[in-house]
Scaffold this motif. Structure first.
Motif, mmCIF file in Angstrom:
data_model
loop_
_atom_site.group_PDB
_atom_site.id
_atom_site.type_symbol
_atom_site.label_atom_id
_atom_site.label_comp_id
_atom_site.label_asym_id
_atom_site.label_seq_id
_atom_site.Cartn_x
_atom_site.Cartn_y
_atom_site.Cartn_z
ATOM 1 N N PRO A 205 -89.962 25.339 -17.812
ATOM 2 C CA PRO A 205 -89.545 26.253 -16.736
ATOM 3 C C PRO A 205 -89.113 27.610 -17.287
ATOM 4 N N ARG A 206 -89.644 28.669 -16.695
ATOM 5 C CA ARG A 206 -89.291 30.020 -17.143
ATOM 6 C C ARG A 206 -87.994 30.481 -16.484
ATOM 7 N N THR A 207 -87.092 30.957 -17.314
ATOM 8 C CA THR A 207 -85.838 31.516 -16.826
ATOM 9 C C THR A 207 -85.589 32.820 -17.575
ATOM 10 N N ARG A 208 -84.496 33.457 -17.212
ATOM 11 C CA ARG A 208 -84.165 34.738 -17.844
ATOM 12 C C ARG A 208 -83.897 34.577 -19.331
ATOM 13 N N TYR A 209 -83.376 33.409 -19.722
ATOM 14 C CA TYR A 209 -82.883 33.260 -21.090
ATOM 15 C C TYR A 209 -83.749 32.371 -21.986
ATOM 16 N N ASN A 210 -84.938 31.970 -21.531
ATOM 17 C CA ASN A 210 -85.687 31.040 -22.370
ATOM 18 C C ASN A 210 -86.915 31.646 -23.049
ATOM 19 N N SER A 211 -87.045 32.955 -23.024
ATOM 20 C CA SER A 211 -88.210 33.583 -23.659
ATOM 21 C C SER A 211 -88.222 33.329 -25.167
ATOM 22 N N ASN A 212 -87.053 33.398 -25.807
ATOM 23 C CA ASN A 212 -86.990 33.135 -27.245
ATOM 24 C C ASN A 212 -87.331 31.688 -27.560
ATOM 25 N N TYR A 213 -86.839 30.781 -26.716
ATOM 26 C CA TYR A 213 -87.125 29.362 -26.923
ATOM 27 C C TYR A 213 -88.615 29.076 -26.783
ATOM 28 N N LEU A 214 -89.257 29.672 -25.786
ATOM 29 C CA LEU A 214 -90.689 29.473 -25.590
ATOM 30 C C LEU A 214 -91.482 30.012 -26.776
ATOM 31 N N LEU A 215 -91.113 31.196 -27.243
ATOM 32 C CA LEU A 215 -91.792 31.766 -28.394
ATOM 33 C C LEU A 215 -91.627 30.874 -29.616
ATOM 34 N N CYS B 144 -85.463 17.408 -31.831
ATOM 35 C CA CYS B 144 -84.477 18.496 -31.768
ATOM 36 C C CYS B 144 -84.914 19.565 -30.780
ATOM 37 N N TYR B 145 -86.192 19.923 -30.801
ATOM 38 C CA TYR B 145 -86.684 20.939 -29.868
ATOM 39 C C TYR B 145 -86.608 20.439 -28.431
ATOM 40 N N GLN B 146 -86.922 19.174 -28.219
ATOM 41 C CA GLN B 146 -86.839 18.625 -26.863
ATOM 42 C C GLN B 146 -85.394 18.595 -26.380
ATOM 43 N N ASN B 147 -84.480 18.223 -27.256
ATOM 44 C CA ASN B 147 -83.066 18.172 -26.892
ATOM 45 C C ASN B 147 -82.499 19.573 -26.672
ATOM 46 N N TYR B 148 -82.956 20.529 -27.497
ATOM 47 C CA TYR B 148 -82.454 21.901 -27.395
ATOM 48 C C TYR B 148 -82.864 22.564 -26.085
ATOM 49 N N LEU B 149 -83.854 22.003 -25.423
ATOM 50 C CA LEU B 149 -84.288 22.520 -24.126
ATOM 51 C C LEU B 149 -83.135 22.557 -23.126
ATOM 52 N N PHE B 150 -82.180 21.629 -23.283
ATOM 53 C CA PHE B 150 -81.059 21.544 -22.342
ATOM 54 C C PHE B 150 -79.910 22.492 -22.690
ATOM 55 N N PHE B 151 -79.931 23.058 -23.899
ATOM 56 C CA PHE B 151 -78.788 23.852 -24.345
ATOM 57 C C PHE B 151 -79.131 25.288 -24.724
ATOM 58 N N HIS B 152 -80.418 25.607 -24.871
ATOM 59 C CA HIS B 152 -80.766 26.906 -25.425
ATOM 60 C C HIS B 152 -80.305 28.060 -24.539
ATOM 61 N N GLU B 153 -80.228 27.829 -23.218
ATOM 62 C CA GLU B 153 -79.796 28.914 -22.341
ATOM 63 C C GLU B 153 -78.348 29.295 -22.617
ATOM 64 N N ASP B 154 -77.495 28.319 -22.898
ATOM 65 C CA ASP B 154 -76.096 28.628 -23.215
ATOM 66 C C ASP B 154 -76.001 29.473 -24.480
ATOM 67 N N VAL B 155 -76.817 29.129 -25.465
ATOM 68 C CA VAL B 155 -76.802 29.872 -26.727
ATOM 69 C C VAL B 155 -77.327 31.290 -26.531
ATOM 70 N N GLU B 156 -78.470 31.422 -25.883
ATOM 71 C CA GLU B 156 -79.065 32.747 -25.721
ATOM 72 C C GLU B 156 -78.226 33.619 -24.789
ATOM 73 N N ARG B 157 -77.595 33.008 -23.790
ATOM 74 C CA ARG B 157 -76.717 33.780 -22.909
ATOM 75 C C ARG B 157 -75.535 34.326 -23.707
ATOM 76 N N ALA B 158 -74.984 33.491 -24.581
ATOM 77 C CA ALA B 158 -73.855 33.924 -25.398
ATOM 78 C C ALA B 158 -74.255 35.060 -26.335
ATOM 79 N N ILE B 159 -75.427 34.939 -26.950
ATOM 80 C CA ILE B 159 -75.896 35.990 -27.862
ATOM 81 C C ILE B 159 -76.143 37.284 -27.101
#
Length: 366
Positions: free
Chosen positions: A30-40, A220-235
């Protein structure tokens, strides 16, 4: 060489690597504001896995190790060089995408092309010059891998330090797997380089050692799918703050501000402001009507700890007092009342600091 064992090892590794590679490269997220880095990062990592899968396929279909050992070693080292770069780029995309610029891309691409051309040239040499060239290329490969790993670990430490100094919750725990993966990649990468030179009867170790590594990476990548937005939002939030808030100079006026901050912090602590879930350094600086740089410096200097440790320490003390005064209160309620976002985070943090779980600590004081 036991050809059956060798081909069985390839047969085990190939489907896994192809599945992980294509899934990470093509699966919908799913595309969101904060997952572009994760997708790349997923796509780069998927590409890296497919590069390795192609290498395995060449070994499986053409059995080149049986016919030309030198060509096999050179092919493996050129493949690892490219895979190292892609692995490092994928990790960098999660921590510091700005560093993935065109100049860096072209630099590493040219390095890989030069390394590959050198490998082709070495293939035409004769011993002992060829053996010396192979050793030199292996040394360059290891040095390149260590350099990339150093870059990743530096960015990881910078990110965790940023989170510890600006966030009350352990955002750094969401990216801890990157450190584990990088160290494992160092061991695995150097190991693969060395295993390439092993006698033929041990070559299956090179293949089977990759299986747990790829499984861990994929999970790890599958699990990080649930948390990456919190990290990228913080950054992103910290980048926005850093761009808008100038760093002040150390002056006599700054020392006066420190004194003023002490009194304001005292009032804030007395009002139990630390119980606010998810409180950040920027939010606290706004509440105290002060500069976040001064506030961070004050906390580090006066309390001798990061912002997160300072907040968590007060929350733990509050939770201990609450459990002592209300022995029948549920641990979940204690966690929420103290300001923790989850019971698991509270239990893990409490155990790290007190050496036992909250429930056991309370039992020992009833």
């Amino acid at each position: 060489m036991n050809l059956t064992l060798y081909r069985c090892s390839l047969f085990v590794a190939l489907p896994l690597v192809y599945f992980f590679g294509f899934h990470m490269l093509l699966a919908r997220v799913p595309r969101t504001r904060y997952n572009s880095n994760y997708l790349l990062s997923r796509r780069i990592m998927g590409s890296a896995l497919l590069v390795l899968a192609v290498n395995y396929t060449i070994h499986f279909v053409w059995n080149i190790r049986m016919t030309n050992l030198t060509a096999t070693i050179l092919l493996n080292m050129a493949t690892y060089f490219l895979a190292y770069w892609l692995f490092a780029s994928a990790m960098t995309a999660l921590l510091d995408r700005a560093s993935l610029n065109r100049t860096r891309f072209m630099t590493h691409l040219l390095l890989w092309l030069a390394y590959s051309l050198l490998a082709v040239g070495v293939g035409f040499l004769r011993d002992p010059a060829r053996s010396c060239a192979l050793a030199l290329m292996a040394g360059c490969l290891v040095a390149y891998g260590l350099y990339l790993s150093y870059q990743i670990l530096s960015r990881y430490k910078r990110a965790t330090r940023l989170f510890a100094n600006t966030r009350s919750d352990d955002i750094g725990a969401y990216i801890r797997w990157m450190s584990v993966f990088t160290w494992w990649a160092i061991i695995f990468g150097i190991g693969c380089g060395l295993l390439t030179f092993l006698p033929d009867r041990f070559v299956f170790i090179w293949l089977l050692s990759a299986v747990p590594f790829f499984i861990y990476l994929y999970c790890c990548y599958q699990n990080y799918l649930f948390f990456h937005e919190d990290v990228e939002r913080a950054i992103d939030e910290e980048k926005d703050v850093d761009e808008s808030v100038p760093v002040p100079e150390e002056t006599a006026g700054a020392r006066t501000v420190h004194t003023d901050i002490s009194s304001r912090i005292g009032v804030w602590v007395a009002n139990e402001g630390y119980r606010t879930p998810g409180i950040t350094l920027n939010q606290l600086s706004l509440q105290l009507c002060t500069n976040r740089t001064y506030l961070s410096e004050h906390i580090n200097r006066v309390y001798g700890m990061t912002f997160r440790d300072w907040i968590i320490g007060m929350r733990i003390e509050y939770a201990k007092n609450l459990m002592t005064q209300n022995p029948q209160m549920k641990i979940q309620e204690v966690s929420e009342s103290a300001g923790f976002l989850s019971l698991s985070h509270f239990s893990r943090t409490f155990s790290e600091r007190e050496g036992c779980s909250p429930a056991r600590w309370r039992q020992g004081r009833i």
